[in-house]
Design a protein around this motif. Structure first.
Motif, PDB file in Angstrom:
ATOM      1  N   HIS A 294       0.853  -1.192   0.000  1.00  0.00           N
ATOM      2  CA  HIS A 294       0.000   0.000   0.000  1.00  0.00           C
ATOM      3  C   HIS A 294       0.891   1.246   0.000  1.00  0.00           C
ATOM      4  O   HIS A 294       1.880   1.308   0.748  1.00  0.00           O
ATOM      5  N   PRO A 295       0.567   2.248  -0.819  1.00  0.00           N
ATOM      6  CA  PRO A 295       1.402   3.460  -0.850  1.00  0.00           C
ATOM      7  C   PRO A 295       1.595   4.109   0.521  1.00  0.00           C
ATOM      8  O   PRO A 295       2.668   4.670   0.797  1.00  0.00           O
TER       9      PRO A 295
ATOM     10  N   CYS B   1     -11.147   6.060  -2.317  1.00  0.00           N
ATOM     11  CA  CYS B   1     -10.071   5.595  -1.438  1.00  0.00           C
ATOM     12  C   CYS B   1      -9.774   6.689  -0.415  1.00  0.00           C
ATOM     13  O   CYS B   1      -9.485   7.834  -0.804  1.00  0.00           O
TER      14      CYS B   1
ATOM     15  N   PHE C  92      -7.296   7.360   1.155  1.00  0.00           N
ATOM     16  CA  PHE C  92      -5.918   7.873   1.109  1.00  0.00           C
ATOM     17  C   PHE C  92      -5.671   8.736  -0.133  1.00  0.00           C
ATOM     18  O   PHE C  92      -4.590   9.293  -0.293  1.00  0.00           O
ATOM     19  N   HIS C  93      -6.675   8.899  -1.018  1.00  0.00           N
ATOM     20  CA  HIS C  93      -6.368   9.487  -2.331  1.00  0.00           C
ATOM     21  C   HIS C  93      -5.912  10.943  -2.264  1.00  0.00           C
ATOM     22  O   HIS C  93      -5.191  11.411  -3.141  1.00  0.00           O
TER      23      HIS C  93
ATOM     24  N   CYS D 258      -2.104  10.501  -1.728  1.00  0.00           N
ATOM     25  CA  CYS D 258      -1.400   9.380  -2.352  1.00  0.00           C
ATOM     26  C   CYS D 258      -0.609   9.822  -3.589  1.00  0.00           C
ATOM     27  O   CYS D 258      -1.143  10.502  -4.468  1.00  0.00           O
TER      28      CYS D 258
ATOM     29  N   MET E 259       0.362   7.857  -5.847  1.00  0.00           N
ATOM     30  CA  MET E 259       0.058   6.976  -6.980  1.00  0.00           C
ATOM     31  C   MET E 259      -1.392   7.126  -7.453  1.00  0.00           C
ATOM     32  O   MET E 259      -1.865   6.345  -8.287  1.00  0.00           O
ATOM     33  N   ALA E 260      -2.120   8.091  -6.887  1.00  0.00           N
ATOM     34  CA  ALA E 260      -3.565   8.176  -7.147  1.00  0.00           C
ATOM     35  C   ALA E 260      -3.887   8.403  -8.624  1.00  0.00           C
ATOM     36  O   ALA E 260      -3.177   9.134  -9.322  1.00  0.00           O
TER      37      ALA E 260
ATOM     38  N   CYS F 228      -9.475   6.499  -8.115  1.00  0.00           N
ATOM     39  CA  CYS F 228      -9.254   6.485  -6.666  1.00  0.00           C
ATOM     40  C   CYS F 228     -10.194   7.423  -5.913  1.00  0.00           C
ATOM     41  O   CYS F 228     -10.518   7.186  -4.756  1.00  0.00           O
TER      42      CYS F 228
ATOM     43  N   PRO G 214     -11.381   1.036  -2.709  1.00  0.00           N
ATOM     44  CA  PRO G 214     -10.756  -0.287  -2.878  1.00  0.00           C
ATOM     45  C   PRO G 214     -11.055  -1.187  -1.677  1.00  0.00           C
ATOM     46  O   PRO G 214     -11.030  -0.723  -0.541  1.00  0.00           O
TER      47      PRO G 214
ATOM     48  N   CYS H 258      -5.859  -1.347  -1.989  1.00  0.00           N
ATOM     49  CA  CYS H 258      -5.443  -0.376  -3.005  1.00  0.00           C
ATOM     50  C   CYS H 258      -5.817  -0.946  -4.371  1.00  0.00           C
ATOM     51  O   CYS H 258      -5.647  -2.139  -4.604  1.00  0.00           O
ATOM     52  N   HIS H 259      -6.316  -0.105  -5.283  1.00  0.00           N
ATOM     53  CA  HIS H 259      -6.670  -0.588  -6.633  1.00  0.00           C
ATOM     54  C   HIS H 259      -5.450  -1.103  -7.377  1.00  0.00           C
ATOM     55  O   HIS H 259      -5.573  -1.909  -8.288  1.00  0.00           O
ATOM     56  N   PHE H 260      -4.276  -0.608  -7.020  1.00  0.00           N
ATOM     57  CA  PHE H 260      -3.092  -0.914  -7.835  1.00  0.00           C
ATOM     58  C   PHE H 260      -1.999  -1.679  -7.085  1.00  0.00           C
ATOM     59  O   PHE H 260      -0.856  -1.702  -7.500  1.00  0.00           O
TER      60      PHE H 260
HETATM   61 FE1  SF4 Z   1      -3.433   5.410  -3.748  1.00  0.00          FE
HETATM   62 FE2  SF4 Z   1      -5.443   4.854  -5.398  1.00  0.00          FE
HETATM   63 FE3  SF4 Z   1      -4.220   2.894  -4.113  1.00  0.00          FE
HETATM   64 FE4  SF4 Z   1      -5.766   4.583  -2.813  1.00  0.00          FE
HETATM   65  S1  SF4 Z   1      -6.401   3.129  -4.373  1.00  0.00           S
HETATM   66  S2  SF4 Z   1      -3.798   3.882  -2.155  1.00  0.00           S
HETATM   67  S3  SF4 Z   1      -5.352   6.485  -3.873  1.00  0.00           S
HETATM   68  S4  SF4 Z   1      -3.312   4.234  -5.668  1.00  0.00           S
END
Ligand code: SF4
Length: 323
Positions: free
Chosen positions: A247-248, A285, A287-288, A291, A293-294, A298, A303, A316-318
């Motif tokens: 997770h970021p 999310c 955290f967006h 984040c 990486m958003a 997001c 997620p 996290c989606h990614f």
């Molecule tokens: Fe970051 Fe998007 Fe993952 Fe949330 S879902 S942690 S905003 S990359």
């Protein structure tokens, strides 16, 4: 192995002048007998509120339980009362963060440590109770000759030893350690951490160990749960989490741990902005807003916390392995 504690979809909120603050949202985890689960996150992430809910202590400011289950040895702790609640409480103890505020200044060390034994009516005679208190004092490294002294006569580290003695005197199966070293000098912290580790080895207790300090969590935990704004964002075995943070938010926390090597290549990730208000959490999310990486998705789609392999959970989606 059967779980000692199972927490399912825990929800807890505070009512404030500005509205309802959702402090803990859909938090689920389990604790196995004899393991140490570390819970880490910034202040305000809900880790201490979670621990106080587990003990059925009402956190400050007073809040309300909105849902979820806390199963201790298969029994619902939230619905227990009377004799059953007293028995469960004897088996689940807590060590508080502040060794100054958590000890009654009018009670002697002996009285503080004997209190749980007396509440639980563990022994028939005062001599038996005293003998158990003296034995526990020795176990935590307190000289038994301090039995009649008062907490103000001790240093911070010794006071925390008194708090630890009070928590273990009944021989519990689970101890919640709520930031037990954060109020102590750095030089004393490792002594108290080592004592907790030794006690866990010799008595076979499980700990839920709460800290905002990832180095402390790395030192003591078997598994780690990362919280952000009242949600669990990542959970894994310690080795897996520190080797492959997915997770970021966890990556950012890890990047802030000082490295012993002078020319370490690890790049520090600086999170932008402040922790959002739990009274008005971000959409999608949580955290967006911070984040690095958003992407577009997001801010609209939340997620789910999902298994990305070998029990490594990430929201996290990614994150690696997520489709
Ligand atoms: Fe970051 Fe998007 Fe993952 Fe949330 S879902 S942690 S905003 S990359």
């Amino acid at each position: 192995m059967e779980n000692l504690l199972e927490v399912k979809n825990l929800q807890f909120s505070f009512r404030t002048y500005g509205g309802v603050v959702k402090a803990v949202r859909d938090v689920s985890f389990e604790v196995r007998p004899g393991e140490i689960l570390g819970i880490v996150g910034e202040s305000g992430c809900g880790k201490s509120v979670t621990s106080q809910c587990l003990m059925r202590l009402n956190p400050e400011p007073p809040g309300f339980f909105e849902g979820g289950e806390i199963l201790y040895k298969g029994k619902d702790f939230t619905k227990a009362s009377g004799q059953e609640l007293r028995k469960m409480r004897a088996d689940m103890q807590i060590i508080f963060q502040d060794p100054y505020a958590s000890l009654n200044p009018r009670m002697t060390v002996g009285e503080v440590i004997a209190e749980p034994l007396n509440i639980q009516k563990r022994y028939k005679t005062a001599e038996e109770t005293r003998a158990q208190v003296l034995k526990t004092m020795e176990v935590v490294g307190l000289n038994p000759k301090y039995y009649n002294r008062y907490p103000h006569e001790f240093s911070g580290g010794q006071r925390q030893r008194i708090g630890i003695a009070r928590a273990i005197v009944l021989g519990p199966s689970l101890v919640v350690c709520d930031e037990p070293v954060s109020a102590l000098d750095v030089s004393i912290q490792s002594q108290v951490l080592n004592l907790l580790r030794e006690l866990q080895n010799s008595m076979g207790m499980a700990y839920i160990f709460i800290s905002h300090n990832l180095s402390v969590i790395k030192h003591i935990s078997d598994r780690v749960m990362v919280m952000y704004l009242g949600h669990v964002v990542e959970m894994a075995d310690k080795k897996e989490l520190f080797a492959n943070p997915s997770h970021p938010y966890t990556q950012a926390l890890l990047s802030a741990i000082p490295m012993p090597e002078r020319h370490s290549k690890r790049k520090k990730i600086i999170l932008q902005g402040d922790l959002p208000s739990p009274a008005n959490p971000p959409s999608g999310c949580i955290f967006h807003t911070r984040c690095f990486m958003a992407k577009d998705i997001c801010s609209t789609q939340k997620p789910e916390l999902r298994d990305i392999g070998n029990g490594h959970m990430c929201a996290c989606h990614f994150c690696d392995g997520c489709k």
